[in-house]
Write a protein that holds these residues in place. Sequence first.
Motif, PDB file in Angstrom:
ATOM      1  N   ILE A  79       0.832  -1.286   0.190  1.00  0.00           N
ATOM      2  CA  ILE A  79      -0.099  -0.021   0.026  1.00  0.00           C
ATOM      3  C   ILE A  79       0.653   1.173  -0.088  1.00  0.00           C
ATOM      4  N   ALA A  80       1.928   0.951   0.843  1.00  0.00           N
ATOM      5  CA  ALA A  80       3.060   2.502   0.739  1.00  0.00           C
ATOM      6  C   ALA A  80       3.317   2.691  -0.590  1.00  0.00           C
ATOM      7  N   ASN A  81       3.776   1.689  -0.985  1.00  0.00           N
ATOM      8  CA  ASN A  81       4.599   1.790  -2.401  1.00  0.00           C
ATOM      9  C   ASN A  81       3.512   2.337  -3.615  1.00  0.00           C
ATOM     10  N   PHE A 151     -13.975   8.775   6.349  1.00  0.00           N
ATOM     11  CA  PHE A 151     -15.268   7.961   7.109  1.00  0.00           C
ATOM     12  C   PHE A 151     -15.300   6.707   6.079  1.00  0.00           C
ATOM     13  N   CYS A 152     -15.335   5.636   6.710  1.00  0.00           N
ATOM     14  CA  CYS A 152     -15.417   4.368   6.112  1.00  0.00           C
ATOM     15  C   CYS A 152     -16.845   3.670   6.596  1.00  0.00           C
ATOM     16  N   GLY A 153     -17.370   2.997   5.656  1.00  0.00           N
ATOM     17  CA  GLY A 153     -18.601   2.581   5.920  1.00  0.00           C
ATOM     18  C   GLY A 153     -19.770   2.033   5.128  1.00  0.00           C
ATOM     19  N   PRO A 154     -20.747   1.770   5.057  1.00  0.00           N
ATOM     20  CA  PRO A 154     -21.905   1.174   4.072  1.00  0.00           C
ATOM     21  C   PRO A 154     -22.572   2.502   3.633  1.00  0.00           C
ATOM     22  N   ASN A 155     -23.012   2.365   2.367  1.00  0.00           N
ATOM     23  CA  ASN A 155     -23.520   3.366   1.692  1.00  0.00           C
ATOM     24  C   ASN A 155     -24.964   3.789   2.157  1.00  0.00           C
ATOM     25  N   GLY A 208      -8.662   0.344   9.530  1.00  0.00           N
ATOM     26  CA  GLY A 208      -7.633   1.413  10.049  1.00  0.00           C
ATOM     27  C   GLY A 208      -7.688   2.687   8.732  1.00  0.00           C
ATOM     28  N   THR A 209      -7.570   3.897   9.106  1.00  0.00           N
ATOM     29  CA  THR A 209      -7.567   4.922   7.999  1.00  0.00           C
ATOM     30  C   THR A 209      -6.448   5.707   7.871  1.00  0.00           C
ATOM     31  N   GLU A 210      -5.293   4.869   8.276  1.00  0.00           N
ATOM     32  CA  GLU A 210      -3.917   5.696   8.385  1.00  0.00           C
ATOM     33  C   GLU A 210      -3.566   6.151   6.885  1.00  0.00           C
ATOM     34  N   PHE A 211      -3.817   4.904   6.146  1.00  0.00           N
ATOM     35  CA  PHE A 211      -3.314   5.347   4.593  1.00  0.00           C
ATOM     36  C   PHE A 211      -4.433   6.089   3.821  1.00  0.00           C
ATOM     37  N   LEU A 212      -5.501   6.023   3.986  1.00  0.00           N
ATOM     38  CA  LEU A 212      -6.617   6.916   3.762  1.00  0.00           C
ATOM     39  C   LEU A 212      -6.196   8.202   3.978  1.00  0.00           C
ATOM     40  N   SER A 213      -5.635   8.595   5.219  1.00  0.00           N
ATOM     41  CA  SER A 213      -5.341   9.853   5.591  1.00  0.00           C
ATOM     42  C   SER A 213      -4.205  10.329   4.895  1.00  0.00           C
TER      43      SER A 213
END
Length: 236
Positions: A79-81, A151-155, A208-213
Amino acid sequence: MSTTDTALTEDAIADYLYQNPEFFERHAELLAGVQLVSSHGPRAVSLQERQAEMLREKIKVLEHRIIDMMRHGSENTSIANKIQQWGCALAKVQDLRELPHAATASLQRVFDIPQVALRLWNVAGMHSGTVYTMGVSEDAKAFAASLTMPFCGPNMGFEPVGWLSQPDSVQSVALLTLHDGAMDSTTNAFGMLVLGSPDPTRFEATMGTEFLSRIAQLASASLSRMRLSPLSLAHG
């Protein structure tokens, strides 16, 4: 003898054996004579065999943990790459008019995301009037400004999901607010990235949301070049 007396007696025996390990040296025949039920069936095994079984089970648990750690480490590296690859793609865009499309198209391609949408507001005049700046209500802007993390979750039918090309097919979403780093909370948020998938587990609420951040930070840094100047915002 009551249950309490039995428990106290067993505790005393266990404490004695713990404090006097040489007991089994003096009575080695006990180790061979004690029969226990195997964890792999109803057959009886010796104490040594049962201990060996327990050690093998512990080793298996540790092996699975090590495998999981290696897998997670490999996934994180991948993911980092990808984030670096995507960031490089943004850096190569020289024409700001092409930047929104480049950001969404490369994000979709590099991370294999089924649907990606982007909306911006408070942009300079030369960048207004495009699909990336249209159809954003004040409620959507306020909603974006209220998010302190992705934010992550259902539609759940949020307005930003409607920006996707096929919103009805989306089961899970990630919403990433873009910030220009200004301290004034009323002008800090200037856009939102919407990631959508038909897979309900792709963007789970517990992930986790670190990569999304990091993705949001890179997008913010790159797309902030399209923003109105602070002076224009102040007069607006």
